[in-house]
Scaffold this active site. Structure first.
Site, mmCIF file in Angstrom:
data_model
loop_
_atom_site.group_PDB
_atom_site.id
_atom_site.type_symbol
_atom_site.label_atom_id
_atom_site.label_comp_id
_atom_site.label_asym_id
_atom_site.label_seq_id
_atom_site.Cartn_x
_atom_site.Cartn_y
_atom_site.Cartn_z
ATOM 1 C CG ASP A 13 -1.844 -1.266 1.154
ATOM 2 O OD1 ASP A 13 -2.085 -1.754 0.309
ATOM 3 O OD2 ASP A 13 -2.278 -1.540 2.421
ATOM 4 C CD GLU A 14 4.720 -0.300 -0.284
ATOM 5 O OE1 GLU A 14 3.797 -0.575 -1.008
ATOM 6 O OE2 GLU A 14 5.172 -1.207 0.418
ATOM 7 C CE LYS A 16 2.231 -2.416 -4.158
ATOM 8 N NZ LYS A 16 2.119 -2.071 -3.007
ATOM 9 C CE LYS A 18 0.407 10.149 -7.528
ATOM 10 N NZ LYS A 18 0.211 11.570 -6.848
ATOM 11 N N GLY A 40 -4.629 -4.206 -3.637
ATOM 12 C CA GLY A 40 -5.482 -3.320 -4.080
ATOM 13 C C GLY A 40 -4.885 -1.858 -4.304
ATOM 14 C CG HIS A 41 -2.073 -1.923 -6.812
ATOM 15 N ND1 HIS A 41 -1.129 -2.499 -7.915
ATOM 16 C CD2 HIS A 41 -1.777 -2.245 -5.663
ATOM 17 C CE1 HIS A 41 -0.422 -3.215 -7.019
ATOM 18 N NE2 HIS A 41 -0.789 -3.328 -5.943
ATOM 19 C CD GLN A 223 0.787 -8.799 -2.691
ATOM 20 O OE1 GLN A 223 1.611 -9.590 -3.572
ATOM 21 N NE2 GLN A 223 -0.542 -8.517 -3.149
ATOM 22 N N GLY A 413 -0.322 13.887 -3.180
ATOM 23 C CA GLY A 413 -1.555 13.681 -3.248
ATOM 24 C C GLY A 413 -1.982 12.483 -3.829
#
Ligand code: GDP
Ligand code: IMO
Ligand code: MG
Length: 422
Positions: A13-14, A16, A18, A40-41, A223, A413
């Site tokens: 969840d870094e 990726k 976006k 979940g991207h 991940q 953002g």
């Protein structure tokens, strides 16, 4: 040509999705190489928001080819739902979304096994997304799995039944779980038709030819490196190699083909699910990070655990991945903080060290924090590094100096355009 890589340096969840979506226009092909619908991207552009689970994050760029590689595990049911959402948004994906024949299939009974196994573990549960990831990779390495290409082969139904029977036998050792197997199977077989409508390829040949003919390829990780099956916080990890090495096995490309490796880190740190998290803040500061950062899982909606950025941990994942540049996301979430922390070392076994111990689960470990003055102002209008407040620049510089890898992008953002190219 080389193949560039984007992957997460923490516990997922870094941001990726976006960054892949932003960079995708510089490429011809975006390819997912591991994981499955546990990912979940999130992508935000033109006032719209999308969460992708199996489909690569280049899908919204017309003309771009998106490839689901052999290292990915696919649940036809989730994929069908995802494709329906794309259809509803008038995204023409047919012909642009390719699937490797060698990608493994998640069966309904894999999901059932995942749930039963987690329930059996009780307090020691992994905190799995329950998408069937672990059981599917187990069948892959156990040489029992079904692959995408099998759905076009004779005897597929028989193979399905054989595997299902094996799962039903296995389930007897676990507590019973409420699961509408018949209903899920019906949906699964219907969804197979959608999968059949996609173009199947042998990704190793396909990518080899693409690279030879000068096509630019971006590999999209799922991940994070700390969830890697070999190098993560085992056993609290996922079941695939999430690091750069996974690109080679998950797409069929040779190591010397790897070009840029863009590692993504949040300006702080989060983790969803169980397992060690050295810099976790179980206090008001952690709660503030969660509320400011809207830290709730994109796949399961679970609250994410929050803490300060962990620099020794990042050094570890930088070395594992051969990171050539770093993108720092969500720096805007720190806008309101009077001071911002970063772990620079750990204390354990009576010493101070910058190396993670063998077993984080068994080791009493205390992070050594350094604090930086916060900027306490909005970054909304920042378009270049010069627009950032001095305190934010000082924080970024200190991170860069410690990690020894250039920072190439700073994300301010969730929207596509909120990105500073350094
Ligand atoms: P992924 O799994 O690595 O693609 O990340 P997720 O989509 O699960 O989680 C990242 C979350 O942060 C999503 O809600 C994104 O929209 C959001 N996001 C990404 N970059 C930024 C950023 O720079 N600032 C803020 N405020 N949100 C961001
Ligand atoms: P993206 O790609 C964050 C975590 C789960 C659990 C562990 C094992 O969006 O960054 P699994 O379902 O794989 O058996 O779960 O890994 N996990 C993730 N955490 N982001 C993800 O993906 C994750 N995928 C799995 O929460 O702790
Ligand atoms: Mg995510």
């Amino acid at each position: 040509m080389q193949i560039d890589v984007i992957l997460g340096l923490q516990w997922g969840d870094e941001g990726k999705g976006k960054i892949v979506d932003y960079l995708a226009e510089q490429y011809d092909i975006v390819a997912r190489f591991q994981g499955g619908p546990n990912a979940g991207h999130t992508l935000k552009f033109d006032g719209k928001k999308f969460v992708l689970h199996t489909v690569p994050s280049g899908i919204f760029r017309p003309q771009l080819i998106n490839l689901i590689g052999n290292g990915v595990v696919i649940d036809p049911i989730t994929l069908e739902k995802e494709l329906q959402l794309l259809k509803d948004s008038k995204v023409d994906y047919l012909g642009r979304l390719l699937v490797s024949r060698k990608a493994h299939l998640i069966l309904p009974t894999h999901r059932l096994l995942d749930a039963a196994s987690e329930s059996h573990k009780g307090k020691g549960k992994i905190g799995s997304t329950l998408k069937g990831i672990g059981p599917t990779y187990m069948d892959k390495t156990g040489r029992n799995g079904l692959r995408v290409g099998d759905i076009t082969q004779k005897g597929f139904l028989e193979s399905y039944e054989t595997l299902k029977s094996k799962h039903l036998e296995l389930l007897k050792i676990y507590p019973e779980i409420a699961f509408d197997l018949e209903g899920e199977e019906k949906k699964w077989f219907q969804a197979l038709e959608v999968l059949r409508s996609l173009k199947m390829v042998d990704s190793e040949y396909y990518l080899h030819e693409a690279i030879q003919s000068g096509k630019r390829v971006l590999a999209e990780g799922a991940q994070g490196s700390m969830l890697d099956i070999d190098f993560g916080t085992y056993p609290f990890v996922t079941s695939s190699n999430t690091i750069t090495a996974g690109v080679c096995t998950g797409l069929g490309v040779a190591p010397q083909r790897i070009g840029r490796v863009i590692g993504i880190t949040k300006a702080y740190c989060t983790r969803v699910g169980s397992g060690p998290f050295p810099t976790e803040l179980e206090n008001e500061t952690g709660e503030l990070l969660r509320s400011e950062g809207q830290e709730f899982g994109a796949t399961t909606g679970r609250p994410r655990r929050c803490g300060w950025i962990d620099l020794p941990q990042l050094r570890y994942t930088i070395l594992l991945n051969g990171v050539t540049e770093i993108c720092m996301t969500k720096i805007d979430i720190l806008n309101t903080f009077a001071e911002v922390g970063a772990a620079t070392a750990y204390r354990y076994d009576g010493m101070e060290s910058t190396q993670l111990p063998y077993d984080l689960c068994q080791t009493e470990l205390e992070p050594v924090f350094k604090y930086f003055k916060g900027w306490q102002s909005s970054l909304d209008d920042a378009r270049t590094m010069d627009d950032l407040p001095q305190e934010a620049l000082d924080f970024i510089k200190a991170m860069e100096n410690y990690l020894g890898v250039p920072f190439s992008m700073i994300s301010t953002g969730p929207e596509r355009e909120k990105l500073i190219i350094v």
